[in-house]
Design a protein around this motif. Structure first.
Motif, PDB file in Angstrom:
ATOM      1  N   ASP A 257       0.838  -1.191   0.000  1.00 42.88           N
ATOM      2  CA  ASP A 257       0.000   0.000   0.000  1.00 42.88           C
ATOM      3  C   ASP A 257       0.874   1.242   0.000  1.00 42.88           C
ATOM      4  OD1 ASP A 257      -2.123  -1.694   0.113  1.00 42.88           O
ATOM      5  OD2 ASP A 257      -2.515  -1.417   2.251  1.00 42.88           O
ATOM      6  N   ALA A 258       0.331   2.320  -0.535  1.00 38.62           N
ATOM      7  CA  ALA A 258       1.115   3.547  -0.649  1.00 38.62           C
ATOM      8  C   ALA A 258       0.269   4.758  -0.289  1.00 38.62           C
ATOM      9  CB  ALA A 258       1.668   3.691  -2.065  1.00 38.62           C
ATOM     10  N   LEU A 259       0.905   5.731   0.318  1.00 36.46           N
ATOM     11  CA  LEU A 259       0.264   6.983   0.708  1.00 36.46           C
ATOM     12  C   LEU A 259       1.037   8.130   0.074  1.00 36.46           C
ATOM     13  CD1 LEU A 259      -0.986   7.947   4.253  1.00 36.46           C
ATOM     14  CD2 LEU A 259       0.375   9.558   2.926  1.00 36.46           C
ATOM     15  N   MET A 260       0.361   8.928  -0.713  1.00 35.28           N
ATOM     16  CA  MET A 260       0.983  10.043  -1.416  1.00 35.28           C
ATOM     17  C   MET A 260       0.648  11.351  -0.715  1.00 35.28           C
ATOM     18  SD  MET A 260       0.556  11.160  -5.420  1.00 35.28           S
ATOM     19  CE  MET A 260       1.797  12.152  -6.240  1.00 35.28           C
ATOM     20  N   VAL A 261       1.656  12.197  -0.521  1.00 33.50           N
ATOM     21  CA  VAL A 261       1.480  13.493   0.126  1.00 33.50           C
ATOM     22  C   VAL A 261       1.881  14.591  -0.852  1.00 33.50           C
ATOM     23  CG1 VAL A 261       2.135  14.981   2.059  1.00 33.50           C
ATOM     24  CG2 VAL A 261       2.002  12.502   2.380  1.00 33.50           C
ATOM     25  N   VAL A 262       0.956  15.474  -1.174  1.00 33.77           N
ATOM     26  CA  VAL A 262       1.250  16.627  -2.024  1.00 33.77           C
ATOM     27  C   VAL A 262       0.595  17.864  -1.409  1.00 33.77           C
ATOM     28  CG1 VAL A 262       1.497  15.303  -4.172  1.00 33.77           C
ATOM     29  CG2 VAL A 262      -0.750  16.174  -3.500  1.00 33.77           C
ATOM     30  N   ASP A 263       1.087  19.014  -1.796  1.00 27.97           N
ATOM     31  CA  ASP A 263       0.496  20.257  -1.299  1.00 27.97           C
ATOM     32  C   ASP A 263      -0.655  20.727  -2.168  1.00 27.97           C
ATOM     33  OD1 ASP A 263       2.413  20.305   0.709  1.00 27.97           O
ATOM     34  OD2 ASP A 263       3.817  21.482  -0.490  1.00 27.97           O
ATOM     35  N   ARG A 264      -0.546  20.440  -3.476  1.00 26.75           N
ATOM     36  CA  ARG A 264      -1.537  20.942  -4.431  1.00 26.75           C
ATOM     37  C   ARG A 264      -2.014  19.816  -5.347  1.00 26.75           C
ATOM     38  NH1 ARG A 264       2.876  23.746  -5.642  1.00 26.75           N
ATOM     39  NH2 ARG A 264       2.697  23.045  -7.809  1.00 26.75           N
ATOM     40  N   ALA A 265      -3.203  19.963  -5.872  1.00 22.05           N
ATOM     41  CA  ALA A 265      -3.776  18.945  -6.750  1.00 22.05           C
ATOM     42  C   ALA A 265      -2.982  18.806  -8.043  1.00 22.05           C
ATOM     43  CB  ALA A 265      -5.229  19.285  -7.067  1.00 22.05           C
ATOM     44  N   ASP A 266      -2.354  19.886  -8.520  1.00 24.17           N
ATOM     45  CA  ASP A 266      -1.619  19.805  -9.780  1.00 24.17           C
ATOM     46  C   ASP A 266      -0.280  19.085  -9.639  1.00 24.17           C
ATOM     47  OD1 ASP A 266      -0.044  21.681  -8.498  1.00 24.17           O
ATOM     48  OD2 ASP A 266      -0.529  23.335  -9.852  1.00 24.17           O
ATOM     49  N   GLN A 267       0.044  18.626  -8.429  1.00 23.09           N
ATOM     50  CA  GLN A 267       1.256  17.821  -8.236  1.00 23.09           C
ATOM     51  C   GLN A 267       0.981  16.326  -8.392  1.00 23.09           C
ATOM     52  OE1 GLN A 267       2.087  19.568  -4.334  1.00 23.09           O
ATOM     53  NE2 GLN A 267       3.973  20.481  -5.131  1.00 23.09           N
ATOM     54  N   VAL A 268      -0.241  15.985  -8.758  1.00 26.64           N
ATOM     55  CA  VAL A 268      -0.639  14.595  -8.988  1.00 26.64           C
ATOM     56  C   VAL A 268      -0.828  14.376 -10.486  1.00 26.64           C
ATOM     57  CG1 VAL A 268      -2.372  12.814  -8.539  1.00 26.64           C
ATOM     58  CG2 VAL A 268      -1.810  14.482  -6.758  1.00 26.64           C
ATOM     59  N   ASP A 269      -0.314  13.258 -11.001  1.00 27.85           N
ATOM     60  CA  ASP A 269      -0.538  12.887 -12.398  1.00 27.85           C
ATOM     61  C   ASP A 269      -1.876  12.162 -12.483  1.00 27.85           C
ATOM     62  OD1 ASP A 269      -0.553  11.904 -14.972  1.00 27.85           O
ATOM     63  OD2 ASP A 269       1.542  11.261 -14.960  1.00 27.85           O
ATOM     64  N   TRP A 270      -2.931  12.943 -12.668  1.00 29.03           N
ATOM     65  CA  TRP A 270      -4.275  12.377 -12.633  1.00 29.03           C
ATOM     66  C   TRP A 270      -4.538  11.456 -13.820  1.00 29.03           C
ATOM     67  CZ3 TRP A 270      -6.502  12.675  -8.147  1.00 29.03           C
ATOM     68  CH2 TRP A 270      -6.177  13.748  -7.298  1.00 29.03           C
ATOM     69  N   ASN A 271      -3.921  11.734 -14.963  1.00 31.06           N
ATOM     70  CA  ASN A 271      -4.107  10.850 -16.113  1.00 31.06           C
ATOM     71  C   ASN A 271      -3.529   9.467 -15.836  1.00 31.06           C
ATOM     72  OD1 ASN A 271      -5.431  12.714 -17.747  1.00 31.06           O
ATOM     73  ND2 ASN A 271      -3.519  13.572 -18.535  1.00 31.06           N
ATOM     74  N   ALA A 272      -2.325   9.432 -15.251  1.00 36.61           N
ATOM     75  CA  ALA A 272      -1.702   8.143 -14.923  1.00 36.61           C
ATOM     76  C   ALA A 272      -2.535   7.388 -13.893  1.00 36.61           C
ATOM     77  CB  ALA A 272      -0.288   8.369 -14.404  1.00 36.61           C
ATOM     78  N   LEU A 273      -3.070   8.134 -12.929  1.00 34.28           N
ATOM     79  CA  LEU A 273      -3.882   7.507 -11.888  1.00 34.28           C
ATOM     80  C   LEU A 273      -5.174   6.943 -12.482  1.00 34.28           C
ATOM     81  CD1 LEU A 273      -3.674   7.216  -8.757  1.00 34.28           C
ATOM     82  CD2 LEU A 273      -5.232   9.151  -8.615  1.00 34.28           C
ATOM     83  N   SER A 274      -5.806   7.719 -13.354  1.00 36.61           N
ATOM     84  CA  SER A 274      -7.051   7.275 -13.983  1.00 36.61           C
ATOM     85  C   SER A 274      -6.817   6.051 -14.854  1.00 36.61           C
ATOM     86  CB  SER A 274      -7.630   8.420 -14.822  1.00 36.61           C
ATOM     87  OG  SER A 274      -8.854   8.036 -15.415  1.00 36.61           O
ATOM     88  N   ASN A 275      -5.708   6.054 -15.588  1.00 40.23           N
ATOM     89  CA  ASN A 275      -5.390   4.901 -16.437  1.00 40.23           C
ATOM     90  C   ASN A 275      -5.137   3.652 -15.593  1.00 40.23           C
ATOM     91  OD1 ASN A 275      -5.621   6.385 -18.795  1.00 40.23           O
ATOM     92  ND2 ASN A 275      -3.444   6.909 -18.863  1.00 40.23           N
ATOM     93  N   ALA A 276      -4.416   3.815 -14.473  1.00 44.82           N
ATOM     94  CA  ALA A 276      -4.143   2.682 -13.586  1.00 44.82           C
ATOM     95  C   ALA A 276      -5.433   2.121 -13.011  1.00 44.82           C
ATOM     96  CB  ALA A 276      -3.197   3.114 -12.468  1.00 44.82           C
ATOM     97  N   TRP A 277      -6.366   3.003 -12.706  1.00 41.43           N
ATOM     98  CA  TRP A 277      -7.655   2.560 -12.170  1.00 41.43           C
ATOM     99  C   TRP A 277      -8.443   1.792 -13.227  1.00 41.43           C
ATOM    100  CZ3 TRP A 277      -9.955   1.818  -7.737  1.00 41.43           C
ATOM    101  CH2 TRP A 277     -11.343   1.667  -7.696  1.00 41.43           C
ATOM    102  N   GLN A 278      -8.466   2.317 -14.438  1.00 41.39           N
ATOM    103  CA  GLN A 278      -9.208   1.659 -15.508  1.00 41.39           C
ATOM    104  C   GLN A 278      -8.611   0.297 -15.856  1.00 41.39           C
ATOM    105  OE1 GLN A 278     -12.047   2.742 -16.553  1.00 41.39           O
ATOM    106  NE2 GLN A 278     -11.956   4.712 -15.475  1.00 41.39           N
ATOM    107  N   LYS A 279      -7.294   0.149 -15.710  1.00 41.34           N
ATOM    108  CA  LYS A 279      -6.620  -1.114 -16.025  1.00 41.34           C
ATOM    109  C   LYS A 279      -6.686  -2.113 -14.869  1.00 41.34           C
ATOM    110  CE  LYS A 279      -3.310   1.002 -19.220  1.00 41.34           C
ATOM    111  NZ  LYS A 279      -1.873   1.336 -19.446  1.00 41.34           N
ATOM    112  N   GLY A 280      -7.233  -1.704 -13.747  1.00 38.65           N
ATOM    113  CA  GLY A 280      -7.357  -2.599 -12.610  1.00 38.65           C
ATOM    114  C   GLY A 280      -6.099  -2.747 -11.787  1.00 38.65           C
ATOM    115  N   GLN A 281      -5.149  -1.781 -11.914  1.00 42.44           N
ATOM    116  CA  GLN A 281      -3.927  -1.837 -11.132  1.00 42.44           C
ATOM    117  C   GLN A 281      -4.170  -1.474  -9.666  1.00 42.44           C
ATOM    118  OE1 GLN A 281      -1.632   0.497 -14.456  1.00 42.44           O
ATOM    119  NE2 GLN A 281      -0.098  -0.383 -13.087  1.00 42.44           N
ATOM    120  N   LEU A 282      -5.277  -0.815  -9.399  1.00 43.44           N
ATOM    121  CA  LEU A 282      -5.607  -0.389  -8.040  1.00 43.44           C
ATOM    122  C   LEU A 282      -6.877  -1.095  -7.592  1.00 43.44           C
ATOM    123  CD1 LEU A 282      -5.060   3.472  -8.412  1.00 43.44           C
ATOM    124  CD2 LEU A 282      -3.506   1.841  -7.349  1.00 43.44           C
TER     125      LEU A 282
END
Length: 335
Positions: A257-282
């Protein structure tokens, strides 16, 4: 793997523009419109420290120690300030509400205003404290010339609250209040005298925040990674579990499991996260966002993919859902 993302918003920039943040995230990750959104009374920082198994004094003993450890975490990454008694000083906007003031948010000063105000503060308070600018120019460290016994909260813990709820406490609280009054008069004077066209009209006070001792860190059950000032501070604190990893590297580690800490929303790669979710990686995804003076936990579960009967939020119905859980019943606009 459970992926958790905490957007600390430690300067409350997004909290004062919640509607825009929600619109941006759901536009980038449409899957969030099918997730569970649960508003919590805890701030994003308090939620993060709880996840890291740290008991923030603000949560357990507001009356005697109204301070958050975030200022101590920020100081940890500053070698010059690490072992020095300091306080934080932040530019803010106070709004008049029912015959008293309430904190409406922190303010990002233009560079020329920050530099000019630094010089004026150094001149005005040279017999009281040393003013130390920071690289990001969002606040100052100040070093009192005499030892102070005072506890003053972090702005995120006081957003939209009336003045009597966030007054400094301790033996030297009256001195800090005196400094605040002097600063407000100085700002009023400078706003009309200075020739700086970039001077922000909203700037009407500076906020003193205490810097407490760091806690004894517990070892979190997950890898902690991320970017930004709070993550840099956690890394400098040698928080167990902190690793310098990219999101791609973490998504490739399906056994932890992993916990990500960022100060702002634009510090997250939302496209990569969305793709990982759609592929069932999460198998599960949790995101903690600021929402006004509170936070909202967004929970995406694997079952949401095939629960076709689940009705997705529209942006309007999501706004209504969030507003129903807020004391003001209204998402804040930018100050």
């Amino acid at each position: 793997m459970i992926q958790q993302i905490y957007i600390t918003d430690y300067l409350s920039d997004a909290a004062t523009e919640t509607a825009g943040l929600v619109q941006s995230l759901t536009g980038q990750c449409s899957m969030l419109l099918k997730a569970d959104w649960q508003v919590s009374s805890a701030t994003p920082l308090a939620a993060l420290f709880s996840a890291l198994h740290v008991t923030d004094k603000l949560l357990t003993d507001k009356a005697s120690a109204p301070t958050s450890i975030v200022s101590a975490v920020l100081r940890a990454s500053n070698d010059a300030m690490k072992d020095t008694p300091v306080m934080c000083l932040l530019p803010v906007h106070l709004g008049l509400q029912r015959d008293t003031f309430s904190l409406q948010g922190t303010i990002q000063l233009p560079a020329e205003v920050y530099v000019y105000l630094t010089q004026r503060l150094q001149q005005h308070f040279q017999e009281d404290f040393i003013v130390c600018p920071t690289p990001g120019q969002r606040f100052w460290w100040i070093q009192p010339l005499s030892k102070l016994d005072v506890q003053s909260p972090w702005p995120q813990d006081c957003l939209y609250q009336q003045a009597f709820q966030w007054q400094p406490q301790g033996k030297h609280a009256s001195l800090v209040r005196q400094w605040t009054n002097e600063i407000q008069m100085l700002l009023h004077q400078l706003s009309s005298e200075t020739g700086l066209t970039a001077w922000p009209a909203q700037l009407n006070s500076l906020w003193f925040a205490s810097v407490p001792a760091l806690p004894e860190w517990q070892h979190p059950s997950q890898v902690v990674y991320g970017s930004g000032d709070v993550f840099d501070g956690l890394s400098a604190c040698q928080l167990p579990g902190v690793k310098q990893l990219s999101m791609a590297e973490v998504l490739g580690q399906s056994n932890q499991d992993a916990l990500m800490v960022v100060d702002r929303a634009d510090q997250v790669d939302w496209n990569a996260l969305s793709n990982a979710w759609q592929k069932g990686q999460l198998s599960q995804l949790e995101i903690v966002l600021p929402v006004a003076e509170r936070s909202v936990r967004i929970s995406c579960k694997k079952s949401h993919r095939w629960h076709f009967w689940r009705k997705a939020y529209t942006l309007e119905s999501l706004y209504a859902h969030l507003e129903a859980s807020l004391p003001t019943s209204k998402l804040p606009e930018a100050i």
